[in-house]
Design a protein around this motif. Sequence first.
Motif, mmCIF file in Angstrom:
data_model
loop_
_atom_site.group_PDB
_atom_site.id
_atom_site.type_symbol
_atom_site.label_atom_id
_atom_site.label_comp_id
_atom_site.label_asym_id
_atom_site.label_seq_id
_atom_site.Cartn_x
_atom_site.Cartn_y
_atom_site.Cartn_z
ATOM 1 N N ASN A 187 0.821 -1.210 0.000
ATOM 2 C CA ASN A 187 0.000 0.000 0.000
ATOM 3 C C ASN A 187 0.856 1.262 0.000
ATOM 4 O O ASN A 187 2.085 1.208 -0.019
ATOM 5 C CB ASN A 187 -0.967 0.009 1.191
ATOM 6 N N PHE A 188 0.199 2.412 0.025
ATOM 7 C CA PHE A 188 0.906 3.690 0.106
ATOM 8 C C PHE A 188 1.517 3.821 1.496
ATOM 9 O O PHE A 188 0.889 3.484 2.498
ATOM 10 C CB PHE A 188 -0.054 4.852 -0.164
ATOM 11 N N ASP A 189 2.733 4.298 1.554
ATOM 12 C CA ASP A 189 3.451 4.412 2.824
ATOM 13 C C ASP A 189 2.924 5.612 3.613
ATOM 14 O O ASP A 189 3.070 6.758 3.177
ATOM 15 C CB ASP A 189 4.951 4.570 2.563
ATOM 16 N N GLN A 190 2.319 5.360 4.770
ATOM 17 C CA GLN A 190 1.706 6.417 5.563
ATOM 18 C C GLN A 190 2.725 7.357 6.191
ATOM 19 O O GLN A 190 2.367 8.434 6.657
ATOM 20 C CB GLN A 190 0.797 5.799 6.628
ATOM 21 N N ARG A 191 4.008 6.943 6.179
ATOM 22 C CA ARG A 191 5.053 7.857 6.654
ATOM 23 C C ARG A 191 5.297 8.984 5.657
ATOM 24 O O ARG A 191 5.811 10.042 6.023
ATOM 25 C CB ARG A 191 6.356 7.092 6.890
ATOM 26 N N CYS A 192 4.945 8.757 4.410
ATOM 27 C CA CYS A 192 5.182 9.742 3.350
ATOM 28 C C CYS A 192 3.928 10.595 3.183
ATOM 29 O O CYS A 192 3.123 10.386 2.267
ATOM 30 C CB CYS A 192 5.531 9.043 2.048
ATOM 31 N N THR A 193 3.772 11.556 4.062
ATOM 32 C CA THR A 193 2.537 12.320 4.100
ATOM 33 C C THR A 193 2.337 13.215 2.880
ATOM 34 O O THR A 193 1.212 13.602 2.575
ATOM 35 C CB THR A 193 2.477 13.180 5.373
ATOM 36 N N ARG A 194 3.425 13.586 2.179
ATOM 37 C CA ARG A 194 3.297 14.405 0.983
ATOM 38 C C ARG A 194 4.065 13.836 -0.212
ATOM 39 O O ARG A 194 4.248 14.516 -1.212
ATOM 40 C CB ARG A 194 3.752 15.849 1.271
ATOM 41 N N SER A 195 4.513 12.624 -0.097
ATOM 42 C CA SER A 195 5.247 12.010 -1.212
ATOM 43 C C SER A 195 4.846 10.544 -1.384
ATOM 44 O O SER A 195 5.601 9.753 -1.930
ATOM 45 C CB SER A 195 6.758 12.113 -0.968
#
Length: 257
Positions: free
Chosen positions: A169-177
């Motif tokens: 999935n999308f990495d939730q640590r990357c809030t804007r990337s």
Amino acid sequence: MSTPVSVVMTVAPKAPYLPETLRTLADQTFQDWELVFVLDGECEQNRAATEFLPREKVKYVLTPAPRSGVATGRNFGLAAASHELIALLDADDLAAPERLAKQVERFAAEPDLAALGTWAQKIDIQGTRIGEMHPPIGRDKVARTLLWFNCMIAPSMMLRKSVAQGLGNFDQRCTRSEDYDMWLRMLGTHGVDVLGEELLSYRVHPNQHSKGTMLDGQAERLRESRMAAAERLGVSKLGAMARHGAWLGVQLANRRW
């Protein structure tokens, strides 16, 4: 028989351009779609904007906490989506009438394709054209460019749900990337390409998500994803580090650090 599409849209409270965006979805020439409407914070105004759409086409999802972020919202959207093909669309952008149809056609022709973006025009808050966004075309050119910077336009993207979930999935640590990180993780094992047609109007305004700052942790995550992608593509470690250094320089110059 057409392949249905789940349109995943993450919406912050009181999205001012949402009604116009939803109208472009309703006007698609391809109508075998569902809208996975992810409310990143409950908002009656946003719910009301969807009321003109057929009830059976809209699936409401609420994030666990208000303003959980785009990565969290998209992951909840992926989990709730009924279909394999996922179209991303942001609440301030406009889809051309044939957008879904042309992307679905391309996925049908290329079974190994994992993600497909399009060209876009830039518009201002009134909807007037102010520029263009034309990423490179062709899998190899896209891959090589992505090692330098994010050339993809997230709200123009269509991707396979199974691939995105298979990559964690999308990495939730990357809030804007979160989108850039996902495309990098796809490179070398999955096809990523661009349709050379302006099938999206990308709205530029002061409050859009992409204008936020980039945090240290995200840069480190992107470095890891870039290095791994470069290795899969046969680019040397030194070359990959040079590309990451150049990317960091741009972020510093733009004060996104």
